[in-house]
Design a protein around this motif. Sequence first.
Motif, short mmCIF file in Angstrom:
data_model
loop_
_atom_site.label_atom_id
_atom_site.label_comp_id
_atom_site.label_asym_id
_atom_site.label_seq_id
_atom_site.Cartn_x
_atom_site.Cartn_y
_atom_site.Cartn_z
N VAL A 1 -47.90 28.34 51.98
CA VAL A 1 -48.59 29.53 51.44
C VAL A 1 -48.93 30.50 52.58
CG1 VAL A 1 -50.64 30.37 50.25
CG2 VAL A 1 -49.53 28.28 49.47
N LYS A 2 -49.35 29.96 53.70
CA LYS A 2 -49.71 30.80 54.85
C LYS A 2 -48.47 31.43 55.50
CE LYS A 2 -53.67 27.80 55.87
NZ LYS A 2 -54.26 26.84 56.85
N GLN A 3 -47.35 30.73 55.43
CA GLN A 3 -46.12 31.21 56.08
C GLN A 3 -45.44 32.31 55.28
OE1 GLN A 3 -43.42 28.02 57.09
NE2 GLN A 3 -45.09 26.68 57.74
N TYR A 4 -45.49 32.20 53.94
CA TYR A 4 -44.75 33.12 53.10
C TYR A 4 -45.61 34.32 52.68
CZ TYR A 4 -41.29 29.35 52.54
OH TYR A 4 -40.35 28.38 52.75
N SER A 5 -44.93 35.37 52.24
CA SER A 5 -45.59 36.57 51.73
C SER A 5 -45.43 36.58 50.21
CB SER A 5 -44.92 37.82 52.34
OG SER A 5 -45.43 39.00 51.76
N LEU A 6 -46.26 35.80 49.53
CA LEU A 6 -46.13 35.60 48.08
C LEU A 6 -46.98 36.63 47.35
CD1 LEU A 6 -46.35 31.69 48.05
CD2 LEU A 6 -44.32 33.15 48.26
N LYS A 7 -46.37 37.78 47.06
CA LYS A 7 -47.11 38.92 46.53
C LYS A 7 -46.78 39.23 45.07
CE LYS A 7 -48.84 39.66 50.64
NZ LYS A 7 -50.25 39.33 50.93
N LYS A 8 -45.53 39.11 44.70
CA LYS A 8 -45.10 39.49 43.36
C LYS A 8 -45.58 38.47 42.32
CE LYS A 8 -42.29 43.07 44.38
NZ LYS A 8 -42.25 44.38 43.72
N LYS A 9 -45.50 38.86 41.05
CA LYS A 9 -45.91 37.99 39.96
C LYS A 9 -45.04 36.75 39.86
CE LYS A 9 -46.63 38.11 34.92
NZ LYS A 9 -46.63 38.98 33.72
N TYR A 10 -43.73 36.94 40.03
CA TYR A 10 -42.76 35.85 39.93
C TYR A 10 -42.11 35.60 41.30
CZ TYR A 10 -43.09 36.84 34.91
OH TYR A 10 -43.54 37.04 33.63
N ILE A 11 -42.03 34.33 41.70
CA ILE A 11 -41.43 33.95 42.98
C ILE A 11 -40.18 33.13 42.70
CG2 ILE A 11 -41.80 32.87 45.21
CD1 ILE A 11 -43.73 35.19 44.63
N VAL A 12 -39.03 33.61 43.17
CA VAL A 12 -37.75 32.94 42.90
C VAL A 12 -37.47 31.87 43.95
CG1 VAL A 12 -35.25 33.26 42.74
CG2 VAL A 12 -36.79 34.95 41.73
N LEU A 13 -37.20 30.66 43.47
CA LEU A 13 -36.85 29.53 44.33
C LEU A 13 -35.43 29.08 43.99
CD1 LEU A 13 -40.04 27.32 43.80
CD2 LEU A 13 -39.71 29.10 45.51
N VAL A 14 -34.60 28.92 45.00
CA VAL A 14 -33.27 28.34 44.79
C VAL A 14 -33.43 26.83 44.90
CG1 VAL A 14 -30.88 28.23 45.57
CG2 VAL A 14 -32.15 30.40 45.71
N GLY A 15 -33.30 26.16 43.78
CA GLY A 15 -33.63 24.74 43.72
C GLY A 15 -32.64 23.84 44.41
N ASN A 16 -33.14 22.72 44.92
CA ASN A 16 -32.31 21.64 45.48
C ASN A 16 -33.15 20.37 45.48
OD1 ASN A 16 -33.84 21.53 48.04
ND2 ASN A 16 -32.91 23.53 48.41
N SER A 17 -32.60 19.30 46.01
CA SER A 17 -33.28 18.00 45.94
C SER A 17 -34.16 17.71 47.14
CB SER A 17 -32.24 16.88 45.79
OG SER A 17 -31.38 16.86 46.92
N SER A 18 -34.52 18.72 47.92
CA SER A 18 -35.28 18.49 49.15
C SER A 18 -36.79 18.49 48.92
CB SER A 18 -34.94 19.57 50.19
OG SER A 18 -35.46 20.83 49.77
N VAL A 19 -37.51 17.89 49.85
CA VAL A 19 -38.97 17.94 49.85
C VAL A 19 -39.43 19.38 50.06
CG1 VAL A 19 -41.04 17.24 51.09
CG2 VAL A 19 -39.29 15.56 50.55
N LEU A 20 -38.68 20.14 50.83
CA LEU A 20 -39.03 21.55 51.05
C LEU A 20 -39.11 22.29 49.72
CD1 LEU A 20 -39.56 24.08 52.70
CD2 LEU A 20 -37.08 24.33 53.00
N PHE A 21 -38.11 22.11 48.86
CA PHE A 21 -38.12 22.79 47.57
C PHE A 21 -39.34 22.36 46.74
CE2 PHE A 21 -37.25 22.27 43.02
CZ PHE A 21 -37.26 23.62 42.65
N ILE A 22 -39.61 21.07 46.71
CA ILE A 22 -40.75 20.57 45.93
C ILE A 22 -42.05 21.22 46.44
CG2 ILE A 22 -42.13 18.52 45.39
CD1 ILE A 22 -39.49 16.90 45.53
N CYS A 23 -42.19 21.31 47.74
CA CYS A 23 -43.41 21.89 48.31
C CYS A 23 -43.45 23.41 48.14
CB CYS A 23 -43.55 21.50 49.77
SG CYS A 23 -43.95 19.74 49.98
N GLN A 24 -42.29 24.05 48.13
CA GLN A 24 -42.26 25.49 47.82
C GLN A 24 -42.77 25.73 46.40
OE1 GLN A 24 -38.11 26.38 48.61
NE2 GLN A 24 -38.61 27.38 50.56
N PHE A 25 -42.33 24.89 45.47
CA PHE A 25 -42.79 25.00 44.09
C PHE A 25 -44.32 24.86 44.02
CE2 PHE A 25 -44.00 23.03 40.08
CZ PHE A 25 -43.36 23.82 39.14
N LEU A 26 -44.85 23.88 44.72
CA LEU A 26 -46.30 23.68 44.74
C LEU A 26 -47.01 24.84 45.44
CD1 LEU A 26 -46.36 19.87 45.65
CD2 LEU A 26 -46.73 20.89 43.39
#
Length: 429
Positions: free
Chosen positions: A39-64
């Motif tokens: 959350v601190k690293q990214y600039s999450l400003k818009k209403k919807y945040i697009v994630l390109v999904g995959n099977s990594s822990v990174l993706f799971i934590c991006q979702f969270l």
Amino acid sequence: MEIFNFDEIVSKFGTKTAVVSANQNYSYNDLSKYAQELVKQYSLKKKYIVLVGNSSVLFICQFLAVHYAKRTPIVISQHDTDKLDKILINVANQWQFITDVVPTDDSLEHFEEGLLFCGATSGTTGLPKMYQRNWQSWRIGFEICNKIYELEEYQGITTTSPLTTSLGMHTLLLSLYFGKTFYTFDKADIIKNKMKTMLFTVPTYLSHVPQFKHTFQNINGIVSCGGELTNQIILKWKENHGEVKLYELYGSSETSLVAWQRVDGGKKESCVGQLFPNVSVNFTKEKTLMVKSPYLFSGYIGDAFQAPVLMDDVGTIKNNQLFIYARESDVINHGGNKVYPSEIEVILRKYLSDVVVFGVPNPSYGENIIVMTTTNLINIEKLNKNLANFLPKYKIPSEYISVEQIPETASHKISRKELVSLYEKGTYQ
């Protein structure tokens, strides 16, 4: 509307192993800490945040992380990224990729409406639609799954479906909600699951028995959904894994849970089992299924939603059992007659291995009936004579195509629409 709160889950299961990925263990505390750092690293400003999904822990934590930032995740696959402007036209200028840097003056101070995420339908019948899934509908469904599938018996949960699919995300969040260990899956992985594990998968994957034996250990229960589970697959499966509990689940991205059955001993053809608790169904004049339940989605992104959900499947109810005959878009119009692919396939499976029936345009008959199979050296004349004992003349196939493997989508499903497209391009000439 209930809000997804991962901190509540962490407070129950903090030090337990939440995810095993690439043979690395991550606790619930680890996921929370990693997500809050993102959350601190990214600039999450818009209403919807697009994630390109995959099977990594990174993706799971991006979702969270998106949830910690009180935004709504949009989960897509890599091959849908070039269609985003069309897919998200109803929310133009309201979304960003998670890695985008967005000016502060283009941000929302706070946003929260109970959505868990937005995901893309499979697109097997056209351009993918973005469905909205709320937390409450899945949480209620999780409690039902816990009882029906006896999840208390299992410490681990995994899925062969990509986390870009509804099945993939449903399995992940089901696992986290009940404090299980979720094993990420990649085609190249050998899952060293040392604990009793439940697998959520699709029928086409179950048909690859040798591959399954190589990939998994300690699978004690399986839920198959996302396509027809045939008796041919069930019998082949039970010969090799007689001790495994095998269930069939019928539903969709929009409806989630609709019907279920235990199929260890086989099943009635075209039957998908009894309705889940609190599900009611009706049918249009064309026998297309309509569903009401507490597990429904929240409509397509940018559109208002009202129940019931009109599905693309044609079926009926008999003796409190739901029967599904075909997708409405897959029904073949041959000489003015409606032909369900499944009614031909069930007969063909007595003579052929993997088989799928589909219709291709014909100027005289509307559509010709085509059979694709992995069986070679077919005596077509003899086979059609045998079929004539079970089917009327207008349901006898026009052509047979032998292939090494029937093509599947990225989510391991059979798309008849895609097979028609490949046929018309001359791929199988």
